[in-house]
Design an enzyme around this catalytic site. Structure first.
Site, PDB file in Angstrom:
ATOM      1  N   HIS A 110       2.704  -6.483 -12.288  1.00 40.74           N
ATOM      2  CA  HIS A 110       1.254  -6.762 -12.251  1.00 40.74           C
ATOM      3  C   HIS A 110       0.631  -6.617 -13.644  1.00 40.74           C
ATOM      4  O   HIS A 110      -0.313  -7.323 -13.982  1.00 40.74           O
ATOM      5  CB  HIS A 110       0.536  -5.801 -11.298  1.00 40.74           C
ATOM      6  CG  HIS A 110       0.617  -6.181  -9.844  1.00 40.74           C
ATOM      7  ND1 HIS A 110       0.098  -7.355  -9.354  1.00 40.74           N
ATOM      8  CD2 HIS A 110       1.123  -5.531  -8.778  1.00 40.74           C
ATOM      9  CE1 HIS A 110       0.291  -7.409  -8.039  1.00 40.74           C
ATOM     10  NE2 HIS A 110       0.917  -6.311  -7.663  1.00 40.74           N
ATOM     11  N   LEU A 121      -0.553  -6.161  -1.851  1.00 35.06           N
ATOM     12  CA  LEU A 121      -1.931  -6.140  -1.341  1.00 35.06           C
ATOM     13  C   LEU A 121      -2.720  -7.345  -1.856  1.00 35.06           C
ATOM     14  O   LEU A 121      -3.735  -7.704  -1.259  1.00 35.06           O
ATOM     15  CB  LEU A 121      -2.610  -4.830  -1.732  1.00 35.06           C
ATOM     16  CG  LEU A 121      -1.914  -3.564  -1.194  1.00 35.06           C
ATOM     17  CD1 LEU A 121      -2.548  -2.308  -1.795  1.00 35.06           C
ATOM     18  CD2 LEU A 121      -1.966  -3.512   0.333  1.00 35.06           C
TER      19      LEU A 121
HETATM   20  O1  K1U Z   1       1.252  -3.806  -5.521  1.00 31.99           O
HETATM   21  C1  K1U Z   1       0.846  -3.754  -4.373  1.00 31.99           C
HETATM   22  O2  K1U Z   1       0.106  -4.631  -3.928  1.00 31.99           O
HETATM   23  C2  K1U Z   1       1.249  -2.628  -3.466  1.00 31.99           C
HETATM   24  C3  K1U Z   1       2.518  -2.928  -2.683  1.00 31.99           C
HETATM   25  C4  K1U Z   1       3.661  -2.159  -3.294  1.00 31.99           C
HETATM   26  C5  K1U Z   1       5.035  -2.572  -2.879  1.00 31.99           C
HETATM   27  C6  K1U Z   1       5.429  -2.562  -1.564  1.00 31.99           C
HETATM   28  C7  K1U Z   1       6.721  -2.920  -1.221  1.00 31.99           C
HETATM   29  C8  K1U Z   1       7.625  -3.254  -2.178  1.00 31.99           C
HETATM   30  C9  K1U Z   1       7.213  -3.278  -3.494  1.00 31.99           C
HETATM   31  C10 K1U Z   1       5.930  -2.916  -3.834  1.00 31.99           C
HETATM   32  C11 K1U Z   1       2.275  -2.480  -1.255  1.00 31.99           C
HETATM   33  O3  K1U Z   1       1.984  -1.367  -1.002  1.00 31.99           O
HETATM   34  S1  K1U Z   1       2.429  -3.682  -0.025  1.00 31.99           S
HETATM   35  C12 K1U Z   1       2.089  -2.841   1.490  1.00 31.99           C
HETATM   36  C13 K1U Z   1       3.112  -1.844   1.928  1.00 31.99           C
HETATM   37  O4  K1U Z   1       2.760  -0.720   2.158  1.00 31.99           O
HETATM   38  C14 K1U Z   1       4.541  -2.173   2.072  1.00 31.99           C
HETATM   39  C15 K1U Z   1       5.005  -3.462   2.252  1.00 31.99           C
HETATM   40  C16 K1U Z   1       6.357  -3.728   2.387  1.00 31.99           C
HETATM   41  C17 K1U Z   1       7.271  -2.700   2.336  1.00 31.99           C
HETATM   42  C18 K1U Z   1       6.821  -1.402   2.150  1.00 31.99           C
HETATM   43  C19 K1U Z   1       5.468  -1.139   2.055  1.00 31.99           C
HETATM   44 ZN    ZN Z   2       1.553  -6.060  -5.718  1.00 33.44          ZN
END
Ligand code: K1U
Ligand code: ZN
Length: 171
Positions: A140, A95
């Site tokens: 993070h 995000l």
């Molecule tokens: O940390 C963040 O910004 C949240 C991130 C978590 C994450 C998603 C995918 C793999 C590892 C960590 C997100 O939620 S990104 C948006 C999302 O929903 C997503 C993106 C790619 C694959 C699956 C979900």
């Molecule tokens: Zn992230």
């Protein structure tokens, strides 16, 4: 509950090492509720406190699918106590790096020790998306973004795209 602003790279607050949570009180539980609401509003599956500018070792996550009931999890002071030698690649997004996705290779399984919102200690075995997401969120807490696992060329390309999209949104 309140929605918080999610910081976008290259915000310097995303590079700070977060400090341990020492006090498990209503203020902490309100922060976690705000994080869950912010994560859902942004359609994410995880969120770490530094992403909203709070330098604490706090993570929220919900891996329930759309058709499943919401199931938010909260992890305070998480520590990886074991990780597998086997590594797997997985497509990741963030995000704080909106619109960019890349394959990152991480340990396939890990065991995480953490505290819940009341300070009670737990340990869980993680694999699949849970292992990927918890390792991504724990990065993070160290000021590391998924793009830091990529080559300099790929990382700079993605960060330039994020900056360009933000300039276009602002104009
Ligand atoms: O940390 C963040 O910004 C949240 C991130 C978590 C994450 C998603 C995918 C793999 C590892 C960590 C997100 O939620 S990104 C948006 C999302 O929903 C997503 C993106 C790619 C694959 C699956 C979900
Ligand atoms: Zn992230």
């Amino acid at each position: 509950m309140a929605l918080r602003e999610i910081l976008v790279a290259p915000d310097p607050k995303l590079k700070i090492k977060a400090r341990r949570v020492e006090t498990f009180d209503d203020e902490l539980r309100k922060l976690l509720d705000d994080m869950v609401e912010t994560m859902y509003a942004a359609k994410g599956i995880g969120l770490a406190a530094p992403q909203i500018g709070v330098p604490l070792r706090a993570i929220v996550m919900d891996l329930a699918r759309d058709e499943e009931e919401a199931s938010p999890r909260k992890f305070l002071n998480p520590e990886i106590v074991w990780e597998s030698e086997e590594e797997v690649p997985c497509e990741e997004g963030c995000l704080s790096v909106p619109g960019q996705y890349a394959e990152v290779t991480r340990p396939a399984q890990c065991r995480v020790r953490y505290q819940d919102e009341n300070g009670v200690r737990h340990e869980i075995d993680c694999d699949g998306l849970l292992a990927v997401c918890i390792q991504h969120e724990m990065d993070h807490l160290e000021g590391v973004l998924f793009v830091d696992h990529l080559s300099t060329l790929k990382r700079n390309m993605m960060l330039r795209k994020v900056a360009k999209a933000r300039r276009q949104q602002a104009s």
